[in-house]
Motif scaffolding. Structure first.
Motif, short mmCIF file in Angstrom:
data_model
loop_
_atom_site.label_atom_id
_atom_site.label_comp_id
_atom_site.label_asym_id
_atom_site.label_seq_id
_atom_site.Cartn_x
_atom_site.Cartn_y
_atom_site.Cartn_z
N SER A 92 48.85 54.80 47.24
CA SER A 92 47.77 55.15 46.32
C SER A 92 48.19 54.87 44.87
O SER A 92 49.38 54.74 44.59
N LEU A 93 47.19 54.81 43.99
CA LEU A 93 47.49 54.58 42.57
C LEU A 93 48.37 55.69 42.00
O LEU A 93 49.27 55.46 41.20
N GLU A 94 48.09 56.92 42.47
CA GLU A 94 48.87 58.08 42.01
C GLU A 94 50.35 57.91 42.41
O GLU A 94 51.25 58.17 41.61
N THR A 95 50.56 57.44 43.63
CA THR A 95 51.94 57.25 44.08
C THR A 95 52.62 56.12 43.31
O THR A 95 53.81 56.21 42.98
N SER B 222 54.04 57.54 40.34
CA SER B 222 55.29 58.27 40.61
C SER B 222 56.45 57.30 40.79
O SER B 222 57.56 57.53 40.29
N LEU B 223 56.18 56.18 41.49
CA LEU B 223 57.24 55.20 41.71
C LEU B 223 57.66 54.58 40.38
O LEU B 223 58.84 54.30 40.14
N ALA B 224 56.66 54.40 39.48
CA ALA B 224 56.96 53.83 38.16
C ALA B 224 57.91 54.76 37.40
O ALA B 224 58.78 54.31 36.66
N GLY C 62 57.69 44.64 42.30
CA GLY C 62 58.51 44.38 43.49
C GLY C 62 59.39 45.59 43.82
O GLY C 62 59.65 45.89 44.98
N VAL C 63 59.81 46.29 42.78
CA VAL C 63 60.65 47.48 42.99
C VAL C 63 59.78 48.65 43.49
O VAL C 63 60.20 49.42 44.34
N TYR C 64 58.54 48.72 42.99
CA TYR C 64 57.62 49.76 43.52
C TYR C 64 57.38 49.51 45.02
O TYR C 64 57.39 50.44 45.83
N ILE D 53 50.80 45.99 46.68
CA ILE D 53 51.38 46.59 45.47
C ILE D 53 51.72 45.49 44.46
O ILE D 53 51.49 45.63 43.26
N ILE D 54 52.18 44.34 44.96
CA ILE D 54 52.58 43.25 44.04
C ILE D 54 51.37 42.44 43.57
O ILE D 54 51.26 42.10 42.40
N HIS D 55 50.43 42.13 44.47
CA HIS D 55 49.32 41.22 44.18
C HIS D 55 48.01 41.87 43.79
O HIS D 55 47.11 41.17 43.34
N GLY D 56 47.82 43.14 44.13
CA GLY D 56 46.53 43.76 43.90
C GLY D 56 45.58 43.52 45.05
O GLY D 56 45.24 44.42 45.81
N LYS D 57 45.16 42.24 45.24
CA LYS D 57 44.20 41.95 46.31
C LYS D 57 44.65 40.72 47.12
O LYS D 57 44.04 39.65 47.00
N PRO D 58 45.71 40.87 47.90
CA PRO D 58 46.16 39.70 48.66
C PRO D 58 45.24 39.41 49.84
O PRO D 58 44.61 40.33 50.37
N SER D 59 45.21 38.14 50.27
CA SER D 59 44.38 37.82 51.43
C SER D 59 45.10 38.17 52.73
O SER D 59 44.47 38.41 53.75
#
Ligand SMILES: Nc1ncnc2c1ncn2[C@@H]1O[C@H](COP(=O)(O)OP(=O)(O)O)[C@@H](O)[C@H]1O
Ligand SMILES: C[C@@](O)(CCOP(=O)(O)O)CC(=O)O
Ligand SMILES: [Mg+2]
Length: 384
Positions: A84-87, A90-92, A110-112, A192-198
């Motif tokens: 989730s965006l909230e998580t 937290s990872l950030a 990539g670290v997230y 997490i890296i791409h936003g909207k990957p196919s």
């Protein structure tokens, strides 16, 4: 025991960007790999991450990770779950505490993804994790997918979700349902890296070979054509997430025009897959098919330019290869990164050398790679 997983990069032969919007793409694995190694630790309570390619090391105490992710309850999950965006926030926090250098901030996602996949699949076990890659990072060859696939594979190999024969020596493959699980987790990392990957990149990295991909569904393509591509890295940095978002924005501004362009790209992908599956009866038939692929690449590139993902450096490669009567197209998200040039069977080594030299004079780096090899593999080392 140390677990090592390796996953290949990819080239998209036709259909990048269109595939994000539900149109067909054709992609192939290449024999350049990202390798993740994980060694569980019993001597202390830290998770250490060494990103060899970008020269960054991280170390978190398990206690701190637990503290920051406490709102999740237990993150262990046997089924792939989205972050989730909230998580992500937290990872950030966990990444910021390690003073991530400002100049490399683009690499933080990539670290997230690492932290999400690690805690979701393995929980809070201390370990030393190392990654290194033969792929250029952020250049259109699917380094993000190879990163997520090899990481998910190594983590799952250490989890209770898959039962592998750890006594096997050398590289071994996952069975179909295990590979499917690796692929699904890797897709969560790619998000997490791409936003909207196919999903095309993680699928081809997991399963290898040549695939057709549409609306989340992968079909294996039996390529019967000897395919050779020169890959030229323009070394112009770009970010897949931003390019994908720009195309979506253009699509919402011009829905009808964009729909026509994306349909045309799909027709190109479909023709690509038909041509490479056909058996060449003689040399004449082979060169006729190569000529068709040359035209399809030219058309695909023209359409990619029209959706705003080309770049002056890419156009430079196109112009240069055109002097040698060769067709090129960008591969991956574009905006810089890598360009493919089709090398027909009749072309001489001398011509290729001249082209590579001319491309090199612009600061570009050209190379060939094996096309269509195996997908993700795993190995166990008991010596340590
Ligand atoms: N070997 C690696 N080490 C660290 N991060 C990596 C590595 N490979 C990929 N990444 C992550 O993937 C991102 C690049 O993905 P992307 O922009 O999709 O380009 P591509 O997938 O074409 O290489 C990087 O910013 C980083 O977050
Ligand atoms: C642009 C796109 O089609 C491919 C992106 O590939 P890469 O991350 O640039 O290697 C995006 C996607 O399919 O998710
Ligand atoms: Mg990527």
């Amino acid at each position: 025991m140390e677990v090592t997983a390796r996953a290949p990069g990819k080239i998209i032969l036709a259909g990048e960007h269109a595939v994000v919007h539900g149109y067909t793409a054709v992609a192939s694995s290449i024999d350049l790999y990202t390798v993740f190694s994980i060694r569980l630790r019993s001597d202390d309570d830290t998770v250490k991450l060494k990103l060899n390619d970008i020269g960054l090391d991280f170390s978190w105490s398990v206690r701190r990770i637990k503290e920051v992710l406490s709102h999740l309850g237990s993150p262990f999950s046997s089924t792939p779950t989205s972050c989730s965006l909230e998580t992500i926030k937290s990872l950030a926090t966990l990444v910021d505490e390690q003073s991530f250098p400002e100049t490399k901030i683009g690499l933080a996602s990539g670290v997230y993804a690492f932290l999400w996949l690690y805690t979701s699949i393995l929980g809070f076990k201390p370990a030393t994790v190392t990654v290194s890659s033969e792929l250029p990072v952020g250049a259109g060859l699917g380094s993000s997918a190879a990163y997520c696939v090899s990481l998910s594979a190594a983590l799952l190999a250490l989890s209770d979700s898959v039962k592998l024969d750890v006594s096997q020596k050398g590289w071994s493959m996952f069975n179909e349902s295990e590979a499917e699980l690796v692929n699904k987790w890797a897709f969560e990392g790619e998000k997490i890296i791409h936003g909207k990957p196919s999903g095309v990149d993680n699928s081809v990295s997991t399963f290898g070979n040549v695939i057709k991909f549409k609306s989340g569904v992968m079909t294996r393509v039996n390529s019967n054509m000897p395919l050779r591509m020169l890959i030229t890295n323009t070394k112009v940095g770009r970010d897949t997430k931003a390019l994908v978002a720009n195309v979506s924005a253009r699509k919402s501004r011009h829905p009808d025009a964009m729909c026509s362009v994306l349909n045309a790209i799909e027709a190109i992908s479909d023709e690509w897959s038909t041509i490479i599956q056909s058996h060449a009866v003689d040399d004449l038939y082979l060169s006729a098919n190569e000529e068709k692929l040359r035209e399809l690449m030219e058309m695909n590139q023209g359409l990619l330019l029209s959706i705003g993902v080309s770049h002056a450096s890419i156009e430079n490669v196109l112009q240069t290869s055109m002097k040698y009567k060769l067709a090129s197209k960008l591969t991956g998200a574009g905006g810089g990164g890598c360009v493919l040039t089709l090398l027909p069977t009749h072309i001489s080594g001398e011509v290729i050398d001249k082209l590579v030299e001319e491309l090199g004079s612009f600061g570009f780096q050209s190379f060939t790679a094996g096309i269509g090899g195996k997908g993700v593999q795993i190995s166990f080392d008991h010596s340590s």
